[in-house]
Design a protein around this motif. Structure first.
Motif, PDB file in Angstrom:
ATOM      1  N   ARG A  99       8.266  67.099 -14.535  1.00  0.00           N
ATOM      2  CA  ARG A  99       9.595  67.499 -14.991  1.00  0.00           C
ATOM      3  C   ARG A  99      10.156  68.635 -14.140  1.00  0.00           C
ATOM      4  N   GLN A 100       9.266  69.539 -13.709  1.00  0.00           N
ATOM      5  CA  GLN A 100       9.712  70.671 -12.935  1.00  0.00           C
ATOM      6  C   GLN A 100      10.006  70.307 -11.492  1.00  0.00           C
ATOM      7  N   PHE A 133       8.800  76.517  -8.718  1.00  0.00           N
ATOM      8  CA  PHE A 133       8.828  75.581  -9.837  1.00  0.00           C
ATOM      9  C   PHE A 133       7.457  75.396 -10.476  1.00  0.00           C
ATOM     10  N   GLU A 136       4.282  80.451 -12.830  1.00  0.00           N
ATOM     11  CA  GLU A 136       4.999  81.370 -13.711  1.00  0.00           C
ATOM     12  C   GLU A 136       5.295  82.694 -13.031  1.00  0.00           C
ATOM     13  N   MET A 159      17.139  76.022 -13.030  1.00  0.00           N
ATOM     14  CA  MET A 159      16.366  75.998 -14.281  1.00  0.00           C
ATOM     15  C   MET A 159      17.257  76.303 -15.479  1.00  0.00           C
ATOM     16  N   ASN A 162      19.499  73.307 -16.335  1.00  0.00           N
ATOM     17  CA  ASN A 162      18.687  72.202 -16.848  1.00  0.00           C
ATOM     18  C   ASN A 162      17.987  72.547 -18.159  1.00  0.00           C
ATOM     19  N   MET A 164      15.742  74.828 -18.857  1.00  0.00           N
ATOM     20  CA  MET A 164      14.341  75.246 -18.770  1.00  0.00           C
ATOM     21  C   MET A 164      14.166  76.720 -19.107  1.00  0.00           C
ATOM     22  N   VAL A 165      15.212  77.507 -18.944  1.00  0.00           N
ATOM     23  CA  VAL A 165      15.222  78.909 -19.369  1.00  0.00           C
ATOM     24  C   VAL A 165      16.552  79.179 -20.055  1.00  0.00           C
ATOM     25  N   ASP A 166      16.590  80.242 -20.860  1.00  0.00           N
ATOM     26  CA  ASP A 166      17.799  80.569 -21.618  1.00  0.00           C
ATOM     27  C   ASP A 166      18.659  81.620 -20.941  1.00  0.00           C
ATOM     28  N   ASN A 236      11.624  83.408 -22.240  1.00  0.00           N
ATOM     29  CA  ASN A 236      12.497  82.271 -21.910  1.00  0.00           C
ATOM     30  C   ASN A 236      13.563  82.654 -20.886  1.00  0.00           C
ATOM     31  N   GLY A 262       7.488  81.520 -22.018  1.00  0.00           N
ATOM     32  CA  GLY A 262       8.519  80.630 -21.500  1.00  0.00           C
ATOM     33  C   GLY A 262       9.292  81.179 -20.320  1.00  0.00           C
ATOM     34  N   ARG A 264       9.715  82.778 -16.242  1.00  0.00           N
ATOM     35  CA  ARG A 264       9.258  82.698 -14.857  1.00  0.00           C
ATOM     36  C   ARG A 264       9.662  83.990 -14.163  1.00  0.00           C
TER      37      ARG A 264
END
Length: 327
Positions: A99-100, A133, A136, A159, A162, A164-166, A236, A262, A264
């Motif tokens: 997915r990443q 990707f 972490e 990310m 998409n 993957m992060v907020d 996140n 969550g 990176r």
């Protein structure tokens, strides 16, 4: 057709409109390829004829076909794309999917943002983007102009859009680069903005102005000095620490321990441009020494060969490296 030891190879392109784009304004793309490889490229209708030594002719043919394939996909061809074709070694598509790693198609690495498609231009940049990707916590270390921060911000935007992060948090140590700037007027944001400008520049490349302003207003995207990270747990989020060579050991420890569930983190820096007071150790160098063997933490290194700014930048870096013995 053979003329002495030189070979002529012909390539026919079915779409004349795309061929015009391939050649570039006043055939500047063809001229660039000719200069790099020492070949001559002539256009006759929809056919390009390449004259030169066999190896150079074969490479020119491969580059032209690859660039034309880009145009068939609806993408542009510019000086940077030609540069990428010469810098990047061919790579077979990797087996499996993740997915990443959805943007890694056909062996190519692409980062989609709201405003543009970003592609690494060197093998070191490509490995770095994959590491961002896959891990972490990732470190990108090397000289100015190698795309460390630019690519990290691009991955962060990818990310975010998409899901993957907020949020995205970008930070730098507010350390003067050998100059005494004195008192800066205005509110706190006005005082630190000059230090943060490179991060604003990168974001403006990837997000429309109005959307970026709205996200900043809502604190979904934050740009702040390193000192403002103390006491926070960053969950996140995609977090970038730029110019990390100017973080002290304690600041680096403080930053790295902000990593939350969550999230990176990316740490970028150039060990040759430390602006800390004499005798103060760089937190980036300590992090390399202490964290190098920990799983899921990646270290990617760049050299002057990965510089993608003006060609003179690479020559300048090489001159300084030679004078200092490469340290």
């Amino acid at each position: 057709m053979t003329t002495g030891t030189l070979i002529e190879a012909s390539i026919e392109f079915p779409d004349n409109r795309l061929l015009i784009e391939l050649c570039g304004e006043f055939d500047r793309n063809l001229t660039d390829i000719e200069t790099r490889l020492g070949v001559q490229i002539l256009r006759r209708g929809n056919v390009l004829s390449i004259h030169g030594e066999p190896a150079a002719q074969a490479e020119a043919k491969e580059v032209l076909e690859s660039l034309y394939a880009r145009l068939e996909q609806g993408r542009s061809v510019g000086e940077g794309d030609i540069d990428r074709e010469f810098r990047m070694a061919p790579e077979a598509p990797a087996a499996g999917s993740d997915r990443q790693l959805e943007m890694f198609s056909g062996g190519k690495v692409e980062i989609k943002t709201r405003r543009k498609l970003v592609e690494p231009r060197t093998d070191a940049q490509k490995a770095y983007v994959k590491a961002l990707f896959q891990n972490e916590l990732a470190f990108g270390i090397g000289p100015a102009g190698t795309g460390k921060t630019y690519l990290a911000v691009a991955v962060g935007v990818n990310m975010f859009i998409n899901g993957m992060v907020d949020k995205i948090i970008l930070s730098r140590p507010a350390v003067e680069a050998g100059e005494k700037l004195g008192f800066l007027p205005g509110a706190m944001e006005d005082k630190v903005d000059p230090y943060m400008q490179p991060l604003y520049d990168a974001l403006n490349d990837f997000l429309p102005g109005k959307q970026l302003a709205k996200l900043r207003e809502e604190k979904v995207i934050e740009i702040a000095p390193l000192a403002f990270m103390r006491g926070r747990t960053l969950a996140n989020a995609f977090v970038v620490l730029d110019e990390a060579q100017n973080a002290t050991t304690m600041q680096m420890k403080m930053f790295l321990t902000r990593l939350g569930e969550g999230s990176r983190m990316v740490v970028t820096g150039d060990r040759t441009q430390i602006d800390l007071p004499r005798g103060v150790p760089s937190g980036l160098q300590d992090a390399e020494r202490l964290l190098g063997n920990i799983p899921k933490i990646s270290f990617n290194y760049f050299t002057s060969k990965d510089v993608v700014r003006h060609p003179l930048v690479a020559a300048i870096i090489e001159a300084y490296e030679k004078d200092s013995g490469g340290t």
